[in-house]
Design a protein around this motif. Structure first.
Motif, short mmCIF file in Angstrom:
data_model
loop_
_atom_site.label_atom_id
_atom_site.label_comp_id
_atom_site.label_asym_id
_atom_site.label_seq_id
_atom_site.Cartn_x
_atom_site.Cartn_y
_atom_site.Cartn_z
N ASP A 46 77.15 -63.69 6.44
CA ASP A 46 76.13 -64.62 5.99
C ASP A 46 76.02 -66.03 6.35
O ASP A 46 75.02 -66.64 6.77
N ALA A 47 77.42 -66.45 7.12
CA ALA A 47 77.47 -67.73 7.83
C ALA A 47 76.57 -67.80 9.10
O ALA A 47 75.74 -68.38 9.45
N LEU A 48 77.00 -66.41 9.98
CA LEU A 48 76.16 -66.18 11.16
C LEU A 48 74.68 -66.19 10.99
O LEU A 48 73.82 -66.83 11.61
N LYS B 72 70.27 -60.40 14.81
CA LYS B 72 70.43 -58.99 14.64
C LYS B 72 71.79 -58.68 14.58
O LYS B 72 72.61 -58.56 15.36
N GLU B 73 72.14 -58.03 13.20
CA GLU B 73 73.59 -57.99 13.00
C GLU B 73 73.93 -56.50 12.90
O GLU B 73 75.01 -56.11 12.71
N ASP B 74 72.95 -55.65 13.16
CA ASP B 74 73.25 -54.20 13.08
C ASP B 74 74.46 -53.87 13.87
O ASP B 74 75.28 -53.07 13.28
N LYS B 75 74.70 -54.20 15.35
CA LYS B 75 75.77 -53.63 16.08
C LYS B 75 77.10 -54.43 15.35
O LYS B 75 78.04 -53.50 15.55
N LEU C 157 78.18 -60.64 19.55
CA LEU C 157 77.63 -61.76 19.24
C LEU C 157 76.65 -62.26 20.15
O LEU C 157 75.40 -62.63 19.84
N ASN C 158 76.61 -61.90 21.50
CA ASN C 158 75.41 -61.93 22.37
C ASN C 158 74.11 -60.94 22.21
O ASN C 158 73.15 -61.81 22.10
N ALA C 159 74.47 -59.71 21.74
CA ALA C 159 73.40 -59.00 21.18
C ALA C 159 72.75 -59.52 20.08
O ALA C 159 71.43 -59.34 19.75
N ALA C 160 73.57 -59.92 18.94
CA ALA C 160 73.22 -60.40 17.79
C ALA C 160 72.25 -61.48 17.97
O ALA C 160 71.48 -61.98 17.08
N THR C 161 72.68 -62.51 19.07
CA THR C 161 71.83 -63.74 18.91
C THR C 161 70.93 -63.98 20.01
O THR C 161 70.53 -65.04 20.02
N ARG C 162 70.79 -63.27 20.99
CA ARG C 162 70.09 -63.25 22.20
C ARG C 162 68.60 -63.87 21.79
O ARG C 162 67.90 -64.65 22.60
N GLN C 163 68.09 -63.25 20.63
CA GLN C 163 66.49 -63.33 20.44
C GLN C 163 66.56 -64.38 19.42
O GLN C 163 65.26 -64.92 19.08
N THR C 164 67.29 -65.44 18.91
CA THR C 164 67.55 -66.31 18.16
C THR C 164 66.71 -67.65 18.58
O THR C 164 66.99 -67.83 19.94
N GLU C 165 66.32 -68.58 17.80
CA GLU C 165 65.90 -69.79 18.19
C GLU C 165 66.82 -70.65 18.98
O GLU C 165 66.61 -71.49 20.00
N LYS C 166 68.22 -70.32 18.57
CA LYS C 166 69.35 -71.21 19.02
C LYS C 166 69.70 -70.65 20.29
O LYS C 166 70.65 -71.19 21.21
N GLY C 167 69.29 -69.41 20.55
CA GLY C 167 69.77 -68.69 21.82
C GLY C 167 71.11 -67.99 21.56
O GLY C 167 71.69 -67.93 20.74
#
Length: 240
Positions: free
Chosen positions: A145-147, A156-159, A182-192
């Motif tokens: 939830d924090a992420l 993208k939290e699936d992995k 973490l890289n896979a989950a955050t790659r497409q986010t606005e924060k990078g």
């Protein structure tokens, strides 16, 4: 009673002031005021808020970000000599799986990667060494939830969810795997993509400590140890 917690990780100018002695060439390389080098101490301060609340007026907790794990250990040892009346604690990454049959000190001494700086850690109390298993990022995946709150809709939290379900323990996730997840989950986010120095301070502030303690036995051990130490100090004036 004073409690000093010497933590592996990036600090800032305030941390330099708290060091038991100012080593030449503070290895964390912090440059005050740069966004990319924001110290971790405010994040840890928020994450440890319940300990501060419990401490009250008679117990003082100091967090000191020391830079490298070797620096953290050296600062801890120096503190034992310079402020023996305080309760001095070392908090560093485990960096590898921890065998439940060994103490944290033994785990560190068994790691050839940490030789030779840790080999003299033979006469210290077990309650003075605490591990972020296997790295601090394990605490982050303990609170999805924090992420999700920090990274937003494109997180993208699936992995991560599949991996946790398979391993059934966030402390079994290796440092390399945590980075991949973490890289896979955050790659497409606005924060990078996840960036430790830019993102970790805020993530620490957002974590639900109860969730992390439930998922991470070594995190729970840290809180339990300090809670017990403060309880003794509160109830016995001779321990202050």
């Amino acid at each position: 009673m004073n409690i000093y917690i010497y933590i592996e990780g990036a600090g800032d100018e305030d941390d330099i002031e708290l060091l038991p002695r100012q080593r030449q060439g503070f290895r964390s390389g912090i440059i005050s005021g740069k966004e990319t080098t924001t110290g971790l101490r405010p994040g840890f301060r928020k994450f440890f808020q319940k300990l501060y609340d419990m401490a009250g007026e008679n117990i003082h907790i100091f967090l000191v970000m020391c830079g490298s794990r070797g620096d953290a250990y050296e600062d801890f040892k120096t503190a034992l000599e310079s402020q023996p009346e305080a309760f001095n604690v070392l908090l560093i990454d485990a960096e590898s799986p921890v065998n439940s049959t060994v103490t944290p000190w033994e785990h560190l001494r068994n790691r050839t990667e940490d030789h030779p700086w840790i080999l003299d850690a033979v006469d210290f109390e077990d309650e003075q060494c605490h591990l972020m298993v296997q790295t601090m990022e394990a605490w982050f995946i303990a609170d999805i939830d924090a992420l999700r709150e920090f990274y937003g809709k494109k997180f993208k939290e699936d992995k991560i969810q599949r991996g946790i379900k398979q391993l059934q323990n966030v402390e079994k996730v290796s440092k390399a795997t945590l980075k991949v997840w973490l890289n896979a989950a955050t790659r497409q986010t606005e924060k990078g993509k996840y960036h430790k120095t830019r993102h970790a301070p805020k993530l620490l502030e957002l974590l639900d400590v109860d969730k992390v303690r439930k998922a991470s036995p070594y995190c729970d051990r840290f809180f339990t140890t300090l809670t017990a130490k403060m309880g003794v100090s509160t109830n016995n004036p001779d321990e202050r």
